[in-house]
Design an enzyme around this catalytic site. Sequence first.
Site, PDB file in Angstrom:
ATOM      1  CG  ASP A   1      12.133   3.719  12.694  1.00  0.00           C
ATOM      2  OD1 ASP A   1      13.298   3.983  13.056  1.00  0.00           O
ATOM      3  OD2 ASP A   1      11.677   2.555  12.665  1.00  0.00           O
ATOM      4  N   GLY A   2      14.037   5.648  10.915  1.00  0.00           N
ATOM      5  CA  GLY A   2      14.863   5.420   9.725  1.00  0.00           C
ATOM      6  C   GLY A   2      16.033   6.373   9.560  1.00  0.00           C
TER       7      GLY A   2
ATOM      8  CD1 TRP B   1      17.481   9.246   4.161  1.00  0.00           C
ATOM      9  CD2 TRP B   1      19.149  10.313   5.206  1.00  0.00           C
ATOM     10  NE1 TRP B   1      17.728  10.406   3.475  1.00  0.00           N
ATOM     11  CE2 TRP B   1      18.747  11.077   4.101  1.00  0.00           C
ATOM     12  CE3 TRP B   1      20.184  10.781   6.019  1.00  0.00           C
ATOM     13  CZ2 TRP B   1      19.327  12.299   3.772  1.00  0.00           C
ATOM     14  CZ3 TRP B   1      20.783  12.005   5.693  1.00  0.00           C
ATOM     15  CH2 TRP B   1      20.347  12.741   4.584  1.00  0.00           C
TER      16      TRP B   1
ATOM     17  CG  ASN C   1      15.311   6.141  21.354  1.00  0.00           C
ATOM     18  OD1 ASN C   1      14.515   6.969  20.918  1.00  0.00           O
ATOM     19  ND2 ASN C   1      15.481   4.966  20.742  1.00  0.00           N
TER      20      ASN C   1
HETATM   21  C1  FPP Z   1      14.602   7.039  14.793  1.00  0.00           C
HETATM   22  O1  FPP Z   1      15.493   6.686  13.784  1.00  0.00           O
HETATM   23  C2  FPP Z   1      14.784   8.438  15.227  1.00  0.00           C
HETATM   24  C3  FPP Z   1      15.089   8.847  16.489  1.00  0.00           C
HETATM   25  C4  FPP Z   1      15.281   7.917  17.609  1.00  0.00           C
HETATM   26  C5  FPP Z   1      15.295  10.265  16.825  1.00  0.00           C
HETATM   27  C6  FPP Z   1      14.430  11.249  16.104  1.00  0.00           C
HETATM   28  C7  FPP Z   1      15.075  12.585  16.192  1.00  0.00           C
HETATM   29  C8  FPP Z   1      15.045  13.535  15.242  1.00  0.00           C
HETATM   30  C9  FPP Z   1      14.270  13.421  14.001  1.00  0.00           C
HETATM   31  C10 FPP Z   1      15.835  14.794  15.390  1.00  0.00           C
HETATM   32  C11 FPP Z   1      15.485  15.716  16.484  1.00  0.00           C
HETATM   33  C12 FPP Z   1      14.045  15.906  16.745  1.00  0.00           C
HETATM   34  C13 FPP Z   1      13.462  17.053  17.126  1.00  0.00           C
HETATM   35  C14 FPP Z   1      12.024  17.038  17.470  1.00  0.00           C
HETATM   36  C15 FPP Z   1      14.172  18.324  17.194  1.00  0.00           C
HETATM   37  P1  FPP Z   1      16.544   5.531  14.086  1.00  0.00           P
HETATM   38  O2  FPP Z   1      17.774   6.143  14.637  1.00  0.00           O
HETATM   39  O3  FPP Z   1      15.919   4.505  14.974  1.00  0.00           O
HETATM   40  O4  FPP Z   1      16.789   4.952  12.648  1.00  0.00           O
HETATM   41  P2  FPP Z   1      17.121   3.434  12.252  1.00  0.00           P
HETATM   42  O5  FPP Z   1      15.910   2.626  12.628  1.00  0.00           O
HETATM   43  O6  FPP Z   1      17.321   3.497  10.779  1.00  0.00           O
HETATM   44  O7  FPP Z   1      18.343   3.039  13.002  1.00  0.00           O
END
Ligand code: FPP
Length: 247
Positions: free
Chosen positions: A21-22, A26, A69
């Site tokens: 998360d994050g 970031w 998502n």
């Molecule tokens: C959460 O951060 C992250 C996700 C929903 C997606 C995770 C995906 C990756 C790390 C990249 C691809 C993965 C693989 C396995 C190839 P957020 O968007 O919810 O962050 P926020 O809470 O700061 O908005």
Amino acid sequence: MSIKQKIDISKLPEHVAIIMDGNGRWAKGKGKFRIFGHQNGVSAVKEATEACAEIGVKYLTLYAFSTENWSRPPIEVKALMELLVSTIKKETKVLMKNNIKLAAIGNIDDLPEKCRKELASAINETKDNTRMTLILALSYSSKWDMIEATKKIAEKAKSGEIKIEDINDKTIDEHLSTKNFPNPELMIRTSGEHRISNFLLWELAYSELYFTEKLWPDFNQEDLFLAIIDYQKRERRFGKTSEQITN
Ligand code: FPP
């Protein structure tokens, strides 16, 4: 002594699960679009995978895309799916080199065709690898998984294959998409949020939970090792008393 050397190899969790998360925050902190955060999250995926394989963790589950998502802006969903396809394509040879098997849980049928194909091909290519299993939770939510399991069990009860009075913990275990993996002993969530967010609700029943303020793209091997060291300091009682555990 390095952080890695402080890990007691005889007390490793067999399965680590991570809510990454994050990424969005970031990117925002750097004045960039959210997808920039996801792109940089890929290096943290590699760091965590390598760190787990290196110390001898056998299963690593990453919450890469939840059922919820899908409601994000279409442009972000599209970019995440493309990132997934390109990462799987690029990293399969690294998985092969490191003897890591790829697996997936979730409603894979809902993913775009390109993504399903790439995933199926990487899963097939890595199927005989034995060092560690990397499990991607994609279009996954624990409630979805439990509903699907309930439907399968109900069908079997209806046809007489299962007796209602015989339904127990094991029956549920065997009908979830996680049936081939042990339950995680350790669940890590980054970004300072203290929630489970519909992730492995059944499987985390007795897991140790570890929360870090680090945003996912900044999470590195040392952070993973610190989480394991913290886990190793905990006393896992499974509902028993401390005395029962020590004796
Ligand atoms: C959460 O951060 C992250 C996700 C929903 C997606 C995770 C995906 C990756 C790390 C990249 C691809 C993965 C693989 C396995 C190839 P957020 O968007 O919810 O962050 P926020 O809470 O700061 O908005």
